[in-house]
Design an enzyme around this catalytic site. Structure first.
Site: not given
Length: 220
Positions: A2, A105
């Site tokens: 992340c 992402e």
């Protein structure tokens, strides 16, 4: 992993959601493009008192002489967190929760062009984290990292890693308020817990801002 996220929940609502006492110096919300080294909202507990505080996103091991003395540690792998010198003590004693509305992402095409995706749940996501206080003379910083694990089947279409996301029933155990067993929580969320959509490539810049960053676009 992340490496970027959004938080849009108002501070008062965040404090109420986590039953935490808010500090006075929390970052402004909403923020649709939270980047590493930014100050972020973090829930921590001493076992009796939950606090919503600001921390640097980027863990600082005790041997760093300056905040930029080594690699930027924004994530901690669940599989090795208990053994890594940087994280093992924090994993035992200083776990925290990092609230986010959603996270980003990226996928790549054959030419290496990066395409961003926005991943979210039905409600505010509670990411597992670890933290420590880094102190060098007059410089003192509370800094944290997000715990990640192998992606579930749905997320693996975008990336092979994902944050550990804690359901509300597990918050007390992760924060150390409900005894031992936090290690069992470091696993992937169910496939149905998250949805995702393509977003504009403008979020590739850490200077981009605004709610349009999380708006869905048609995939190329």
């Amino acid at each position: 992993m992340c490496g970027r996220f959004a938080i849009t929940l108002p501070t008062d609502a965040m404090a109420q959601l986590f039953a935490a006492r808010p500090a006075n110096d929390l970052p402004e919300v909403p923020n649709y493009n939270v980047c590493p080294t930014n100050r972020i909202h973090v829930v921590k507990s001493d076992g009796a008192d939950r606090q919503l505080v600001a921390m640097r996103w980027g863990f600082l091991p005790h041997w760093y002489k300056t905040p930029s003395d080594g690699p930027l540690l924004i994530n901690a792998r669940a599989e090795t967190i208990a053994q890594k010198p940087a994280f093992r003590k924090a994993c035992r004693e200083r776990r925290c929760i990092i609230p986010v509305t959603g996270f980003y992402e990226w996928t790549k095409d054959a030419e290496g062009t990066r395409f961003p995706w926005y991943i979210q749940g039905a409600e505010t996501l509670a990411m597992a984290g670890v933290w420590r206080r880094w102190d060098r003379g007059e410089d003192a910083v509370e800094a944290c990292a997000i715990v990640t694990t192998g992606a579930n089947r749905a997320m693996s279409a975008i990336h092979h890693r994902m944050p550990v996301i804690l359901p509300a029933d597990d918050w007390a155990l992760w924060l150390g308020e409900a005894g031992h067993g936090a290690a069992t929580l470091m696993k992937a969320a169910p496939d149905e817990a998250l949805t995702f959509h393509r977003v504009d490539r403008k979020v590739n810049s850490n200077r981009a801002s605004g709610p349009e960053l999380i708006e869905p676009i048609e995939a190329d």
